[in-house]
Every structure is written in C-alpha cells, then in structure tokens.
Design a protein around this motif. Sequence first.
Motif, short mmCIF file in Angstrom:
data_model
loop_
_atom_site.label_atom_id
_atom_site.label_comp_id
_atom_site.label_asym_id
_atom_site.label_seq_id
_atom_site.Cartn_x
_atom_site.Cartn_y
_atom_site.Cartn_z
N HIS A 1 25.03 39.10 80.75
CA HIS A 1 26.42 39.05 81.17
C HIS A 1 27.16 40.10 80.37
O HIS A 1 27.32 39.95 79.15
CB HIS A 1 26.95 37.64 80.92
CG HIS A 1 28.29 37.39 81.50
ND1 HIS A 1 29.44 37.77 80.85
CD2 HIS A 1 28.67 36.79 82.65
CE1 HIS A 1 30.48 37.40 81.58
NE2 HIS A 1 30.04 36.81 82.68
N ALA A 2 27.63 41.16 81.02
CA ALA A 2 28.21 42.30 80.32
C ALA A 2 29.45 41.94 79.52
O ALA A 2 29.63 42.41 78.39
CB ALA A 2 28.53 43.41 81.33
N ARG A 3 30.32 41.09 80.05
CA ARG A 3 31.54 40.75 79.31
C ARG A 3 31.22 39.87 78.10
O ARG A 3 31.87 39.98 77.06
CB ARG A 3 32.58 40.10 80.22
CG ARG A 3 33.10 41.09 81.27
CD ARG A 3 34.36 40.64 81.94
NE ARG A 3 34.20 39.40 82.69
CZ ARG A 3 35.20 38.82 83.36
NH1 ARG A 3 36.41 39.34 83.36
NH2 ARG A 3 35.00 37.71 84.02
N LEU A 4 30.21 39.02 78.21
CA LEU A 4 29.79 38.22 77.07
C LEU A 4 29.24 39.14 75.98
O LEU A 4 29.53 38.96 74.79
CB LEU A 4 28.75 37.18 77.48
CG LEU A 4 28.17 36.33 76.36
CD1 LEU A 4 29.27 35.53 75.66
CD2 LEU A 4 27.11 35.40 76.92
N GLU A 5 28.46 40.11 76.37
CA GLU A 5 27.93 41.08 75.41
C GLU A 5 29.06 41.78 74.66
O GLU A 5 29.05 41.90 73.43
CB GLU A 5 27.06 42.12 76.12
CG GLU A 5 26.61 43.25 75.21
CD GLU A 5 25.94 44.38 75.96
OE1 GLU A 5 25.37 45.24 75.27
OE2 GLU A 5 25.99 44.43 77.20
N GLN A 6 30.07 42.24 75.39
CA GLN A 6 31.18 42.94 74.76
C GLN A 6 31.99 42.02 73.85
O GLN A 6 32.43 42.44 72.77
CB GLN A 6 32.09 43.59 75.81
CG GLN A 6 31.43 44.76 76.51
CD GLN A 6 30.94 45.82 75.53
OE1 GLN A 6 31.66 46.22 74.62
NE2 GLN A 6 29.70 46.26 75.71
N LEU A 7 32.15 40.76 74.24
CA LEU A 7 32.85 39.82 73.38
C LEU A 7 32.06 39.61 72.10
O LEU A 7 32.62 39.63 71.00
CB LEU A 7 33.07 38.48 74.10
CG LEU A 7 33.71 37.37 73.26
CD1 LEU A 7 35.06 37.81 72.70
CD2 LEU A 7 33.85 36.10 74.09
N CYS A 8 30.76 39.44 72.21
CA CYS A 8 29.91 39.26 71.04
C CYS A 8 30.02 40.47 70.11
O CYS A 8 30.18 40.33 68.90
CB CYS A 8 28.47 39.05 71.48
SG CYS A 8 27.33 38.68 70.12
#
Length: 143
Positions: free
Chosen positions: A15-22
């Motif tokens: 999940h790209a947005r989860l990656e960026q949040l992390c």
Amino acid sequence: MEIEADGGSGPRGGHARLEQLCLRLTDAPGSLVLGERGLRLIESITSALRAGRALEELDDAFDELEEELLAAGHSAGLGSYRTTPTPLTPGFQRLPVAGRAHSALHVLACPRGRCERVEAPDDDGPHPVCRIFDQPLRTVPLR
C-alpha cells in the motif's frame, strides 16, 4: 529482483500511502509538522492497523491525512516525492542491493507485508523499526 509480500493492496502487494506514512514517521523528530487533527488521524490509522483492520477500510482516513499534510505544507502529502531532506535525492531511494563491497542477500521490509517499504540492511546501525506496527522490519531473502 522480487521480494515476497503478503497482504495489502497496490503494486507488489503493498500500500503506497502506508509506506509513505511509515517513512514519514521514521524521519527525524520534528520533520513531520502537523496539527492536532493530523496527529489524531495518524494515531487512528496506526491503531486500526495494529488491531487488524483492512487497508481498504481506512481509505477515507488516509484521504483526510493527505489533506492535513498538504495543508501543513508537506507538498507531496503521502506521495513518494518528499519535501523533507534525505541523504539521497528526494523521491529516490537506493536500491537494496547497491552498496558496500558485497551484494546483500536479504533486505529489510514491512514486518507485516502491508506496504512496499524496503531498506538495505546496515550492520553498523540500529535495526529499523516500522512506526506503524511498532515492530522491527523483517528480513526478507532476495530471490
């Protein structure tokens, strides 16, 4: 190069947005400037994920967090082009196998396989931690 990923949505199972949040939560303290609402959204998202909620159920919360990030001056929101300084060119990451005098035989990845975060192992530094699930990144052999 492929790594195995289990669960999630989007390219390669992440999940790209989860990656960026992390990644944003892993940045230096103070680099993620958000108001109270944005911080509550992050807490809500991370709590829901730790409790096992599906990423698809959190799309509205990710949308709201994206708006909060944009309003706070983070021009990329949860996109991959970053406004925070990094040792590498913003928006690009080092390949996990590039580096020191030998090739890596594994990479470090999201502990639950929910996002596409991948880092090269660093024997000299501390083991990276996922700030979403509050767990160390898992070792994934390259194949």
